[in-house]
Design an enzyme around this catalytic site. Structure first.
Site, PDB file in Angstrom:
ATOM      1  N   LYS A 178       0.954  -1.239   0.026  1.00 27.65           N
ATOM      2  CA  LYS A 178       0.019  -0.103  -0.129  1.00 27.65           C
ATOM      3  C   LYS A 178       0.985   1.226   0.081  1.00 27.65           C
ATOM      4  O   LYS A 178       2.062   1.306   0.919  1.00 27.65           O
ATOM      5  CB  LYS A 178      -0.769  -0.120   1.203  1.00 27.65           C
ATOM      6  CG  LYS A 178      -2.121   0.829   1.235  1.00 27.65           C
ATOM      7  CD  LYS A 178      -2.686   0.905   2.442  1.00 27.65           C
ATOM      8  CE  LYS A 178      -4.119   1.823   2.501  1.00 27.65           C
ATOM      9  NZ  LYS A 178      -4.703   1.777   3.835  1.00 27.65           N
ATOM     10  N   SER A 216      -9.629   1.456   2.501  1.00 32.70           N
ATOM     11  CA  SER A 216      -8.930   2.305   1.678  1.00 32.70           C
ATOM     12  C   SER A 216      -7.679   1.378   1.084  1.00 32.70           C
ATOM     13  O   SER A 216      -7.097   2.235   0.178  1.00 32.70           O
ATOM     14  CB  SER A 216      -8.264   3.250   2.530  1.00 32.70           C
ATOM     15  OG  SER A 216      -7.542   2.604   3.540  1.00 32.70           O
ATOM     16  N   SER A 275     -10.070  -0.996   6.549  1.00 27.39           N
ATOM     17  CA  SER A 275      -9.387  -0.598   5.317  1.00 27.39           C
ATOM     18  C   SER A 275      -8.594  -1.902   4.818  1.00 27.39           C
ATOM     19  O   SER A 275      -8.224  -1.837   3.755  1.00 27.39           O
ATOM     20  CB  SER A 275      -8.461   0.517   5.361  1.00 27.39           C
ATOM     21  OG  SER A 275      -9.025   1.715   5.498  1.00 27.39           O
TER      22      SER A 275
END
Lengths: 489, 473
Positions: A83, A158, A182
């Site tokens: 990420k 996310s 997330s």
């Protein structure tokens, strides 16, 4: 369970075994994944950056080690997607924000050091909702990521880029961060396994902070075993993180074969209320499967979880408003000049942050203001204590808890962007674990109109071994899952 | 204060703690390095970095807290949020409602006790240089920031409003500095900024119980500035009040050259720092063992050292404050303990030794005591003793050896009489006038003796000898 056949059941573990034994080359493994990325990522946009050159050098290093008779480690040659809020030395780490678009950290996050030391090949930086604020990856300054199961739909967020990267076969493993769901929510929406460990088990050093008391890094994988492997590599005390727990991290791979016979599992009624029928049905089917394997499953109540969302949207923005203050144009990242320093601060932040980030900074600033602190931030912290207490009460009767991961499957792009509250509801089932600091994970179970769904397994603090046992047992009994185009490799 | 007004002062002192590394990272805590060379991701507040508390800083804070008779308590760090370019994270990690030290006191050399509200840990900011304009941020063409100081551990020590004059405030800071130095917590250098003082000053009618509106005075870079600024500020406030005006609560900057304070920002709209507990750190709770170990390691503090020396020397505590401040009390006490005359020991230490402090470490108690003994016994004149002591400080050695090498020893008591008798014999007229009580001639006769002894005779003893020969003794 087919724990003896790692290659078949766990692609990452299988790749690592093959590379360590010289049956496969890390370079070949990487090129296969780079090929998949080149073929389909223009459509999916899982990556902000594919680290082609760095990854090739890393893969060669791994192959070189094997050739010299050295063991590169438990993740030898396994491509891992990161990420883009995890710091990578010398490689842009943007948090999908214009304000950090060109920032190159001078250091690696602790998790990056650990997976690299275990022989992993970092393949790229994945897209996210700006600063991890969102549930669809539509809040990225660089455009949304699309769900590999249906490109018209969101991958969740996310950590949508990491979830999509694994689902689309771009990398067998990925790391994300989970502040209110997330990791788990996009895992469910993309049909992969996603784990949020106990707060403090995985070092946050090098994770760009959203809400420090809630943020936790965790793995994405196709299988529970692969997720367990990556969890074991990244977990454990780090002196660079004061909130990192002392003592050894739980060993989960060894626990997986122990099964669930005699285990007590609670179905959390509050988290089943209000989800779509398909999501509720998936959890009920999972509960039946556990019963069939000898677990004792009962419906139970964790009353304070109903206040989770409200408390979360005070605590997380409050911490975010402080954590994001440093993006002021003085030292790094975007700078928009102004008349004086204050004007420069304002212009930089006005231009650099997206709408959702600004909304949360405003919310958080307000929640911490003199005269409002007790009513908002203080009250939210009291609710948090209540949620912890109610969970602890439940764990007196149950070894693990079961709930939906999300209210429903992936929604179309744009469906909720105009309605922040409905978007925030996406995390209603996942938030309580963050507030409690407890571990929770989502595994694929069932589908709705051909789209994957997830069920969520929760456990008390440091209860990862139990959690992974339940998840692995369920995985072995799961109904056939939808397969995205490209599939797993 | 005169004219029926009382000055009320409370001080906030920021002391940089003398740790090896910064408060939350491994960067060296050093003054004077090239700008931005003592920095890392943590003290630059780079995204993803996290603070880790320096144990030594906590220990130094505990030492000061104990020395100030505070309660040392479990404490929590908070974030103090405000935007400023010298602050890498745009928040300062500080202690708010749960500081490590609360509720102590400090005793001034004159016995006056000043209450201590709290002494808490926090991180320092970077240092800004405004280039162009008047050196103020809004006039500058551009500004340079040096983050070497960012993250340096500070102890903020807040006094009660117990001080009543600039002079008393100076005494308080001097005593606090002595404690900080004695405990090893800080080097206390105001000129390098490692000790920074802000003064809250107000005035009220004598006898009033309510406090007046206060102003906070900043930019006090020396004890002298502190004393002057407070007295000038009090006078300014009294003048306003006597003219029927009111005091605005504000920050004022001391201008040393102009000798007055100038208005900074008003404080009536106080800034909202949005304090909340720092989620990246865990609470600090010193356990009993740690507290006991720190307590046991505390040195004897200045107040006790002054009392000890004053008692041994038979003088007031205030009179030996300087010796204690210079760390010469052990030398003097040692000499007195070895039988040396207290008055002579205090004088020689306060003058010759104090003048060459760097060399004082080489001076042994035994050698110093011997020198004092020789002077008190008349084996050396005061002038000779000073010279011998200076030589001892310069290049070491025993006082007797140095005195002998310089030919001072010949002037012991019985050696003086023949010299004086010879001078009397050589100058009969002058001696007659001396006998007759002419005060002006005494100097001439003493001068002749000095000439004959190459300046090695003790003037007082020469006079005594002359008087004896003249039948005046």
């Amino acid at each position: 369970m087919s724990s003896g056949q790692e290659g078949a059941s766990s692609p990452a573990a299988g790749l690592a075994a093959a590379v360590r034994e010289g049956r496969a080359s890390a370079v070949e493994v990487l090129e296969r994944h780079l090929g998949a990325i080149a073929e389909r990522d223009p459509e999916i946009h899982a990556f902000n950056l594919v680290m082609v050159d760095e990854a090739r050098r890393r893969a060669e290093t791994v192959d070189g080690a094997v050739a010299r008779g050295e063991d590169p480690g438990r993740l030898a040659g396994v491509p891992v997607a990161l990420k883009d809020n995890l710091c990578t030395r010398g490689v842009p780490t943007s948090c999908s924000s214009k304000i950090l678009a060109s920032w190159r950290p001078p250091y690696d996050a602790t998790v990056v050091e650990r997976i690299t030391a275990a022989g992993a090949v970092v393949v790229g930086k994945t897209n996210l909702d700006e600063f991890a604020m969102g549930s669809s990856t539509e809040n990225s300054a660089f455009g949304p990521t699309r769900n590999p199961h249906d490109p018209a739909r969101v991958p969740g967020g996310s950590s949508g880029g990491s979830a999509a990267a694994v689902a689309a076969g771009f990398a067998p493993l990925a790391l994300g961060s989970d502040t209110g769901g997330s990791i788990r929510q996009p895992a469910a929406l993309c049909g992969v396994v996603g784990v949020k460990p106990t707060y403090g088990l995985v070092s946050r050093y090098g994770l760009v902070a959203f809400a420090s008391s809630l943020d936790q890094i965790g793995p994405f994988a196709h299988t529970v075993r692969d997720a367990a492997l990556l969890f074991e590599v990244i977990a454990g005390h780090d002196p660079m993180d004061s909130t990192s727990l002392d003592g050894p991290a739980p060993s989960v791979l060894d626990a997986i074969p122990m099964g669930v016979e005699g285990m007590r599992v609670g179905l959390v009624s509050e988290l089943l209320a209000g989800v779509e029928p398909a999501a509720a049905a998936a959890v009920e089917a999972a509960a039946e499967a556990l019963t069939g394997m000898g677990a004792k499953v009962e419906t139970t109540s964790v009353p304070a979880t109903v206040y989770g969302l409200s408390a979360y949207y005070l605590i997380a923005p409050a911490e975010a408003s402080s954590n994001l203050a440093r993006y002021d144009g003085v030292r790094y990242g975007l700078r928009v000049e102004g008349e004086d320093v204050a004007a420069m601060f304002g212009a930089t932040r006005q231009a650099g942050f997206g709408a959702e980030v600004k909304r949360r900074i405003m919310l958080g600033t307000y929640a911490l203001s003199a005269g409002y602190y007790d009513a908002y931030y203080g009250q939210a912290q009291r609710v948090r204590t209540l949620i912890i207490r109610d969970f602890e009460e439940a764990y007196r009767s149950f070894d693990a808890l079961l709930a939906p991961t999300t209210p429903g499957p992936a929604f179309p792009l744009g469906a909720k962007t105009q309605d922040p509250l409905s978007m925030y509801m996406s995390d209603v089932c996942t938030i309580p674990s963050n507030l409690a600091g407890h571990p929770a994970m989502s595994i694929p179970w069932g589908s709705s109109d051909g789209l994957p769904l997830g069920v969520q397994v929760m456990a008390p603090a440091l209860g990862e071994a139990v959690m992974f046992r339940v998840a692995a047992a369920l995985e072995g009994e799961a109904p056939p899952a939808p397969v995205p185009a490209g599939g797993r490799r | 204060m005169s004219g029926g007004w009382e000055t009320v002062v409370g001080l906030e002192v920021h002391a940089e703690l003398r740790t090896v590394t910064k408060l939350f990272c491994g960067c060296r805590n050093e003054f004077g390095a090239e700008p931005n060379t003592l920095v890392c991701p943590v003290c630059l507040g780079l995204p993803g970095s996290l603070p880790v508390l320096n144990r030594m800083a906590v220990e130094l804070a505990m030492r000061v807290g104990l020395a100030l008779h505070c309660e040392v308590r479990p404490s929590v760090f908070h974030r103090k949020n405000y935007f400023y370019p010298d602050m890498p994270k745009d928040y300062q990690i500080s202690q708010y409602d749960e500081p490590i030290n609360v509720g102590g006191w400090l005793e001034l050399p004159d016995g006056h006790r000043v209450g201590i509200v709290r002494a808490h840990l926090e991180e320092d900011t970077g240092k800004i240089t405004h280039v162009g304009g008047g050196g103020r941020i809004h006039e500058a063409a551009h500004s340079l920031v040096d983050y070497n100081r960012a993250g340096v551990p500070l102890l903020e020590i807040v006094s009660e409003p117990d001080l009543r004059s600039g002079e008393q405030a100076r005494a308080y800071v001097a005593e606090l500095r002595a404690i900080l130095v004695a405990t090893g917590a800080s080097d206390g250098k105001m000129e390098e900024g490692s000790l920074r003082v802000d003064a809250n000053v107000s005035v009220r009618p004598e006898g009033a119980s309510e406090y007046g509106t206060r102003c906070e005075i900043k930019n006090l870079n020396s004890l002298r500035s502190l004393g002057r600024a407070i007295d000038h500020e009090a006078a300014r406030q009294i003048e306003l009040l006597e003219a029927g005006e009111r005091i605005r609560m504000e920050t004022r900057h001391w201008n040393e050259a102009a000798g007055h304070t100038v208005s900074g920002r008003t404080k009536e709209q106080s800034e909202d720092y949005r304090y909340f507990p720092e989620p990246d750190l865990v609470p600090v709770a010193p356990d009993d063992d740690w507290l006991a170990a720190v307590s046991a390691s505390l040195p004897v503090l200045p107040a006790e050292r002054r009392d000890r020396l004053a008692e041994a020397a038979g003088v007031a505590a205030g009179d030996v404050a300087v010796l204690v401040e210079m760390g010469l009390d052990d030398l003097v006490l040692g000499a007195i303990g070895a039988g040396a005359d207290p008055r002579v020991a205090v004088n020689r230490a306060a003058n010759e030794v104090a003048a060459n402090l760097e060399a004082a470490a080489k001076l042994t108690v035994g050698a110093f005591a011997e020198l004092v003994r020789m002077e008190a016994a008349g084996e050396l004149t005061a002038t000779q003793a000073k010279q011998v002591l200076a030589a001892m400080l310069e290049s070491g050695g025993k006082p007797a050896d140095i005195a002998r090498a310089r030919g001072f020893e010949a002037l012991a008591a019985d050696a003086l009489t023949p010299v004086v008798e010879q001078v009397v014999a050589d100058n009969p007229d002058a001696f007659e006038r001396f006998k007759a009580g002419d005060p002006k001639i005494q100097g001439f006769l003493v001068g002749q003796v000095m000439k004959a002894t190459k300046g090695n005779a003790d003037g007082g003893r020469v006079v005594a000898e002359l008087r004896r020969l003249a039948g005046l003794g």
